[in-house]
Design a protein around this motif. Structure first.
Motif, PDB file in Angstrom:
ATOM      1  N   ASN A 168      -5.254   3.142  -2.599  1.00  0.00           N
ATOM      2  CA  ASN A 168      -4.128   2.363  -1.651  1.00  0.00           C
ATOM      3  C   ASN A 168      -3.493   3.249  -0.611  1.00  0.00           C
ATOM      4  N   ASP A 169      -4.403   3.953   0.014  1.00  0.00           N
ATOM      5  CA  ASP A 169      -3.735   4.736   1.162  1.00  0.00           C
ATOM      6  C   ASP A 169      -3.783   4.106   2.715  1.00  0.00           C
ATOM      7  N   TYR A 170      -4.794   2.988   2.391  1.00  0.00           N
ATOM      8  CA  TYR A 170      -4.748   2.237   3.729  1.00  0.00           C
ATOM      9  C   TYR A 170      -4.583   0.822   3.569  1.00  0.00           C
ATOM     10  N   TRP A 171      -3.907  -0.094   4.361  1.00  0.00           N
ATOM     11  CA  TRP A 171      -3.850  -1.522   4.175  1.00  0.00           C
ATOM     12  C   TRP A 171      -4.868  -2.054   5.190  1.00  0.00           C
ATOM     13  N   ASN A 172      -5.621  -3.114   4.478  1.00  0.00           N
ATOM     14  CA  ASN A 172      -6.691  -3.660   5.423  1.00  0.00           C
ATOM     15  C   ASN A 172      -6.797  -5.100   4.709  1.00  0.00           C
ATOM     16  N   VAL A 173      -7.659  -5.918   5.387  1.00  0.00           N
ATOM     17  CA  VAL A 173      -8.072  -7.158   5.081  1.00  0.00           C
ATOM     18  C   VAL A 173      -9.400  -7.167   4.380  1.00  0.00           C
ATOM     19  N   ILE A 174      -9.687  -7.764   3.470  1.00  0.00           N
ATOM     20  CA  ILE A 174     -10.967  -7.929   2.766  1.00  0.00           C
ATOM     21  C   ILE A 174     -11.644  -9.345   3.298  1.00  0.00           C
ATOM     22  N   ALA A 175     -12.605  -9.156   4.270  1.00  0.00           N
ATOM     23  CA  ALA A 175     -13.185 -10.381   4.799  1.00  0.00           C
ATOM     24  C   ALA A 175     -14.444 -10.454   3.962  1.00  0.00           C
ATOM     25  N   ASP A 223      -3.084   3.208   8.282  1.00  0.00           N
ATOM     26  CA  ASP A 223      -2.686   4.480   7.476  1.00  0.00           C
ATOM     27  C   ASP A 223      -1.231   4.626   7.411  1.00  0.00           C
ATOM     28  N   GLY A 224      -0.506   3.628   7.822  1.00  0.00           N
ATOM     29  CA  GLY A 224       0.995   3.699   7.781  1.00  0.00           C
ATOM     30  C   GLY A 224       1.726   4.368   8.848  1.00  0.00           C
ATOM     31  N   ASN A 225       0.954   5.010   9.747  1.00  0.00           N
ATOM     32  CA  ASN A 225       1.505   5.563  10.912  1.00  0.00           C
ATOM     33  C   ASN A 225       1.738   4.987  12.213  1.00  0.00           C
ATOM     34  N   PHE A 226       2.406   5.496  13.188  1.00  0.00           N
ATOM     35  CA  PHE A 226       2.834   4.855  14.766  1.00  0.00           C
ATOM     36  C   PHE A 226       2.689   6.129  15.276  1.00  0.00           C
ATOM     37  N   ASN A 227       2.023   6.119  16.299  1.00  0.00           N
ATOM     38  CA  ASN A 227       2.077   7.316  17.284  1.00  0.00           C
ATOM     39  C   ASN A 227       1.983   8.797  16.442  1.00  0.00           C
ATOM     40  N   PRO A 251       8.442   3.930   7.973  1.00  0.00           N
ATOM     41  CA  PRO A 251       9.335   4.089   6.916  1.00  0.00           C
ATOM     42  C   PRO A 251       8.955   2.857   5.638  1.00  0.00           C
ATOM     43  N   SER A 252       9.019   3.299   4.438  1.00  0.00           N
ATOM     44  CA  SER A 252       9.030   2.199   3.430  1.00  0.00           C
ATOM     45  C   SER A 252       9.828   0.848   4.144  1.00  0.00           C
ATOM     46  N   SER A 253       8.889  -0.290   4.080  1.00  0.00           N
ATOM     47  CA  SER A 253       9.500  -1.485   4.516  1.00  0.00           C
ATOM     48  C   SER A 253       8.607  -2.499   4.600  1.00  0.00           C
ATOM     49  N   PHE A 282       0.789  -1.317  -0.152  1.00  0.00           N
ATOM     50  CA  PHE A 282      -0.068  -0.179   0.130  1.00  0.00           C
ATOM     51  C   PHE A 282       0.857   1.323  -0.147  1.00  0.00           C
ATOM     52  N   THR A 283       0.445   2.354  -0.575  1.00  0.00           N
ATOM     53  CA  THR A 283       1.193   3.458  -0.613  1.00  0.00           C
ATOM     54  C   THR A 283       0.364   4.712  -0.040  1.00  0.00           C
TER      55      THR A 283
END
Length: 85
Positions: free
Chosen positions: A15-22, A52-56, A61-63, A7-8
């Motif tokens: 693709n702003d969020y990573w999630n699971v499609i259930a 959303d790719g954030n922590f606190n 980082p990209s990883s 995701f980007t």
């Protein structure tokens, strides 16, 4: 359950969020996301908008990141995905 391999989170609305499609019972699914060192980065429900790719409130980082999906019955699915900035 399906998930994206990457995701980007760059604010363009794609693709702003990573999630699971259930398919069903998503509210009863727990998703935990870890960085490459095994540090817990995010825990969320299956019916949430996603990570959303954030922590606190700081961008991670990209990883590659690892996740575990835990169903209501206790079944577990593990995998990984990439965050691209």
């Amino acid at each position: 359950m399906m998930y994206r391999n990457f995701f980007t989170p760059n604010g363009d609305g794609i693709n702003d969020y990573w999630n699971v499609i259930a398919s069903s019972g998503a509210a009863n699914v727990k998703i935990v996301i870890y960085d490459r060192y095994g540090k817990l980065v995010k825990s969320l429900k299956g019916d949430s908008i996603g990570w959303d790719g954030n922590f606190n409130d700081s961008p991670m980082p990209s990883s590659d990141y690892w996740f575990e999906i835990i169903t209501e019955k206790g079944n577990k699915l593990k995998g990984h995905f990439s965050l691209k900035r």
